[in-house]
Design a protein around this motif. Structure first.
Motif, PDB file in Angstrom:
ATOM      1  N   THR A   2       0.833  -1.209   0.000  1.00 39.69           N
ATOM      2  CA  THR A   2       0.000   0.000   0.000  1.00 39.69           C
ATOM      3  C   THR A   2       0.864   1.254   0.000  1.00 39.69           C
ATOM      4  O   THR A   2       0.607   2.215  -0.740  1.00 39.69           O
ATOM      5  N   ARG A   3       1.892   1.269   0.837  1.00 42.51           N
ATOM      6  CA  ARG A   3       2.773   2.441   0.886  1.00 42.51           C
ATOM      7  C   ARG A   3       3.446   2.702  -0.459  1.00 42.51           C
ATOM      8  O   ARG A   3       3.527   3.843  -0.928  1.00 42.51           O
ATOM      9  N   LEU A   4       3.939   1.623  -1.085  1.00 42.47           N
ATOM     10  CA  LEU A   4       4.596   1.792  -2.378  1.00 42.47           C
ATOM     11  C   LEU A   4       3.598   2.253  -3.435  1.00 42.47           C
ATOM     12  O   LEU A   4       3.898   3.140  -4.250  1.00 42.47           O
ATOM     13  N   ALA A   5       2.392   1.683  -3.429  1.00 44.21           N
ATOM     14  CA  ALA A   5       1.369   2.107  -4.396  1.00 44.21           C
ATOM     15  C   ALA A   5       1.022   3.582  -4.210  1.00 44.21           C
ATOM     16  O   ALA A   5       0.889   4.335  -5.187  1.00 44.21           O
ATOM     17  N   ARG A   6       0.857   3.999  -2.952  1.00 44.93           N
ATOM     18  CA  ARG A   6       0.540   5.407  -2.684  1.00 44.93           C
ATOM     19  C   ARG A   6       1.623   6.333  -3.237  1.00 44.93           C
ATOM     20  O   ARG A   6       1.332   7.373  -3.834  1.00 44.93           O
ATOM     21  N   ARG A   7       2.877   5.943  -3.031  1.00 45.99           N
ATOM     22  CA  ARG A   7       3.964   6.813  -3.496  1.00 45.99           C
ATOM     23  C   ARG A   7       4.019   6.856  -5.025  1.00 45.99           C
ATOM     24  O   ARG A   7       4.259   7.915  -5.623  1.00 45.99           O
ATOM     25  N   GLY A  55       2.804  10.423  -9.843  1.00 41.31           N
ATOM     26  CA  GLY A  55       2.300  10.538 -11.213  1.00 41.31           C
ATOM     27  C   GLY A  55       1.895   9.266 -11.896  1.00 41.31           C
ATOM     28  O   GLY A  55       1.494   9.306 -13.069  1.00 41.31           O
ATOM     29  N   CYS A  56       1.989   8.117 -11.219  1.00 44.85           N
ATOM     30  CA  CYS A  56       1.582   6.863 -11.853  1.00 44.85           C
ATOM     31  C   CYS A  56       0.063   6.847 -11.979  1.00 44.85           C
ATOM     32  O   CYS A  56      -0.656   7.067 -10.998  1.00 44.85           O
ATOM     33  N   ARG A  57      -0.437   6.537 -13.157  1.00 44.95           N
ATOM     34  CA  ARG A  57      -1.860   6.558 -13.427  1.00 44.95           C
ATOM     35  C   ARG A  57      -2.347   5.184 -13.888  1.00 44.95           C
ATOM     36  O   ARG A  57      -1.550   4.354 -14.323  1.00 44.95           O
ATOM     37  N   LYS A  58      -3.656   5.002 -13.792  1.00 49.62           N
ATOM     38  CA  LYS A  58      -4.241   3.738 -14.208  1.00 49.62           C
ATOM     39  C   LYS A  58      -3.807   3.394 -15.632  1.00 49.62           C
ATOM     40  O   LYS A  58      -3.900   4.225 -16.537  1.00 49.62           O
ATOM     41  N   TYR A  75      -0.294  -3.445  -8.824  1.00 49.65           N
ATOM     42  CA  TYR A  75      -1.730  -3.654  -9.017  1.00 49.65           C
ATOM     43  C   TYR A  75      -2.554  -2.664  -8.198  1.00 49.65           C
ATOM     44  O   TYR A  75      -3.565  -2.128  -8.675  1.00 49.65           O
ATOM     45  N   LYS A  76      -2.149  -2.415  -6.959  1.00 46.25           N
ATOM     46  CA  LYS A  76      -2.886  -1.474  -6.116  1.00 46.25           C
ATOM     47  C   LYS A  76      -2.871  -0.064  -6.698  1.00 46.25           C
ATOM     48  O   LYS A  76      -3.797   0.722  -6.470  1.00 46.25           O
ATOM     49  N   ALA A  77      -1.822   0.264  -7.449  1.00 46.35           N
ATOM     50  CA  ALA A  77      -1.735   1.582  -8.090  1.00 46.35           C
ATOM     51  C   ALA A  77      -2.541   1.641  -9.386  1.00 46.35           C
ATOM     52  O   ALA A  77      -2.593   2.704 -10.024  1.00 46.35           O
ATOM     53  N   GLY A  78      -3.159   0.516  -9.771  1.00 43.02           N
ATOM     54  CA  GLY A  78      -3.916   0.483 -11.012  1.00 43.02           C
ATOM     55  C   GLY A  78      -3.053   0.362 -12.244  1.00 43.02           C
ATOM     56  O   GLY A  78      -3.516   0.555 -13.369  1.00 43.02           O
ATOM     57  N   ALA A  79      -1.776   0.045 -12.038  1.00 41.15           N
ATOM     58  CA  ALA A  79      -0.823  -0.025 -13.145  1.00 41.15           C
ATOM     59  C   ALA A  79      -0.707  -1.451 -13.672  1.00 41.15           C
ATOM     60  O   ALA A  79      -1.330  -2.386 -13.160  1.00 41.15           O
ATOM     61  N   VAL A  80       0.108  -1.616 -14.694  1.00 44.18           N
ATOM     62  CA  VAL A  80       0.301  -2.896 -15.373  1.00 44.18           C
ATOM     63  C   VAL A  80       1.725  -3.367 -15.112  1.00 44.18           C
ATOM     64  O   VAL A  80       2.696  -2.659 -15.406  1.00 44.18           O
ATOM     65  N   TYR A  81       1.836  -4.550 -14.563  1.00 41.77           N
ATOM     66  CA  TYR A  81       3.127  -5.145 -14.178  1.00 41.77           C
ATOM     67  C   TYR A  81       3.845  -5.713 -15.402  1.00 41.77           C
ATOM     68  O   TYR A  81       3.275  -6.496 -16.168  1.00 41.77           O
ATOM     69  N   ARG A 135       6.427   3.516 -17.192  1.00 39.86           N
ATOM     70  CA  ARG A 135       6.596   4.818 -16.548  1.00 39.86           C
ATOM     71  C   ARG A 135       7.626   4.718 -15.430  1.00 39.86           C
ATOM     72  O   ARG A 135       8.351   5.669 -15.152  1.00 39.86           O
ATOM     73  N   TRP A 136       7.673   3.555 -14.765  1.00 39.13           N
ATOM     74  CA  TRP A 136       8.610   3.318 -13.670  1.00 39.13           C
ATOM     75  C   TRP A 136       9.349   2.005 -13.886  1.00 39.13           C
ATOM     76  O   TRP A 136       8.792   1.074 -14.477  1.00 39.13           O
TER      77      TRP A 136
END
Length: 541
Positions: free
Chosen positions: A44-49, A54-57, A79-85, A107-108
């Motif tokens: 959760t902490r990593l997703a929040r950061r 600027g990470c977006r779905k 996944y919690k950030a809505g991103a694609v692994y 992006r990252w």
């Protein structure tokens, strides 16, 4: 049994388990471990950061780090950030990873541990460049890098651990897995949350996966089998015991790992099981805690299966089958008893719930029982297609002319026996499986032809009873005056292809043999490599 809850996305299983058993171990590697509560908080902490930066779905986030509890937490965070692994193999080579980065445009890039050298190499060849950002998630000061580190573990640790809102829907892409491509470049298979969840839910129920059970995590994270290890374990509330990569070729130490970790489940490619059998690493009535042994990715030789089943009569043995494009596995067959004959065929079985196996002829009509045709797969596991490649997607995913339903053309030959079970009968093309990896021989040929001094080449595979399953062999023709030897060719090739794709045997020829149609006579080359025992065609080390 697993948790009786309905979820829409993979990361939700972690949150559910954190609420039910926060102190229970979730993922373990040697002395490093995360409980479910710790896994939920760190992810959760990593997703929040990531979101705050600027990470977006739908953004792609690449993972470049060794298999570890931190790596698993990073996947959940993506996944919690809505991103694609997008997994990147830390073993490289850098050129192949650069191609993946060019295609996926992450992006990252999240990195840690032993991946520092590869990350630096990617930066040097400008595979890591704006707008990509690098996160170094190991504790302590980040290493010297040719690119700035935009996020550190210390910055992640001060983020809020409060629950995040839902990151998206089940139909969103979960990950992009890059596999060997016949055109010479890896192709990205898009897999959604909704592709993975039905298979995991079925597996948890069918295999009776239980809270607190210890399951293996053997495949590398860029291999799709790892998805069952990770999320099957999390769905059932078990413990994921990651297998250290250095044990990969140490048969007796691998056996001791299963024994000492009291594993209830082992899941790997058959070549590894065949390897342990070859070294007689399994004792009679060994692994008393082991309840089930699963394999997928290639054919398991029946003699090796008999070796395992005779020594472990208390274990349930299941063959899973399915290409990456259909999500982990599409069919299953639990072997009811140890085969009587070493020549007995082990079927790939019947379709998993929500899946369909169809053996069709050239007109896409069902092949009669007992006749070999091409295997097509339909159902819940079907990938949306290849990342950024609509033409290749259209060629591989076709409509059933009878129903209009979408099917994946596997390129595998199969038949349906009179027992109603499906049996594998090889390939329609030059794709092979070696060490469980799907390899397009055409990709290797393309890479060899680009090497200085090579005029022509042909890559073939010959069957093997060893660990690799199939031995990759390369016949080549040198340009006049080049004087090429196998060792420098293999060394040059290792800079652009991963180790599992490097030819093991080499043969220098004045010209490649041709058949009556003027095409390269691959059968003659296979026979030549099978006959070779010494000389320059032997493996270069």
């Amino acid at each position: 049994m697993g948790v009786p809850v309905t979820i829409a996305r993979l990361e939700q299983w972690v949150t559910v388990q954190a609420g039910l058993r926060p102190d229970a171990p979730a993922v373990v590697l040697d002395g490093d471990a995360l409980s479910y509560g710790e896994l939920d908080v760190l992810s959760t902490r990593l997703a929040r950061r990531l979101i705050r930066d600027g990470c977006r779905k739908g953004d792609r986030v690449a993972l470049l780090m060794p298999k570890s509890p931190l790596a698993i937490a990073s996947i959940v965070a993506i996944y919690k950030a809505g991103a694609v692994y997008v997994p990147l193999d830390p073993a490289g080579p850098a050129g192949r990873l650069a191609t993946i980065c060019e295609s996926a445009a992450p992006r990252w890039i999240l990195s840690a541990g032993g991946a520092a050298a590869m990350l630096a190499e990617l930066a040097r060849i400008e595979a890591v460049r704006d707008p990509m950002r690098v996160a170094w998630l190991e504790f302590g000061a980040p290493p010297e890098m040719p690119v700035p580190v935009a996020l550190t573990r210390a910055e992640v640790e001060v983020e809020s651990a409060a629950s995040l809102p839902a990151a998206g829907a089940g139909q969103d892409a979960a990950h992009i897995l890059f596999t060997s491509g016949s055109t010479g470049a890896p192709k990205g298979v898009v897999i959604t949350h909704a592709n993975v969840i039905p298979f995991v839910e079925w597996a948890v129920s069918y295999f009776d996966m239980r809270p607190g059970e210890r399951n293996s995590g053997h495949p590398p994270l860029h291999f799709d089998l790892s998805m069952l290890d990770i999320f099957g374990t999390f769905a059932s509330g078990g413990e994921l015991h990651l297998v250290p990569p250095e044990l990969g070729m140490l048969a007796h130490r691998l056996a001791e790992f299963i024994r000492s970790r009291a594993l209830a489940q082992w899941f790997s490619v058959p070549s590894l099981l065949n390897y342990l059998a070859a070294f007689d690493a399994v004792r009679m009535h060994d692994f008393p805690h082991l309840r089930r042994l699963l394999w997928c990715g290639e054919v398991f030789p029946t003699p090796a299966l008999m070796y395992w089943m005779r020594r472990l009569p208390h274990v349930r043995f299941t063959n899973l089958y399915g290409p990456t494009e259909t999500t982990i596995a599409s069919s299953y067959y639990t072997v009811p008893a140890c085969p009587d004959e070493e020549t007995a065929a082990v079927p790939i079985g019947t379709a998993c719930p929500g899946e369909a196996l169809l053996v069709l002829d050239e007109e896409l009509r069902p092949a009669p029982a007992g006749e070999v045709g091409e295997l097509y797969i339909g159902g819940a596991g079907l990938s949306p297609g290849y990342w950024g490649d609509p033409a290749r997607t259209a060629a591989a995913f076709v409509a059933d002319p009878r129903t209009g339903e979408r099917l994946y053309r596997t390129g595998d030959l199969a038949r349906v026996g009179h027992d109603g079970l499906a049996y594998f009968h090889g390939r329609t093309d030059t794709q092979i499986k070696s060490r469980g990896y799907r390899i397009e021989l055409g990709e290797i040929e393309t890479a060899v032809r680009k090497l200085d001094g090579v005029a022509d080449c042909a890559v073939v595979a010959v069957p093997s009873d060893g660990f690799e399953g199939a031995v990759i062999c390369c016949a080549y023709v040198a340009r006049p005056g080049a004087g090429l030897a196998p060792a420098p060719l293999r060394a040059a090739l290792s800079r652009v292809l991963p180790g599992y794709m490097l030819p093991f045997r080499w043969l220098a020829l004045g010209s490649l043999p041709t058949n009556a149609n003027g095409k390269t006579d691959r059968r003659t080359l296979q026979q030549a490599f099978q006959a070779l025992r010494t000389g320059e065609a032997q493996p270069s080390r």
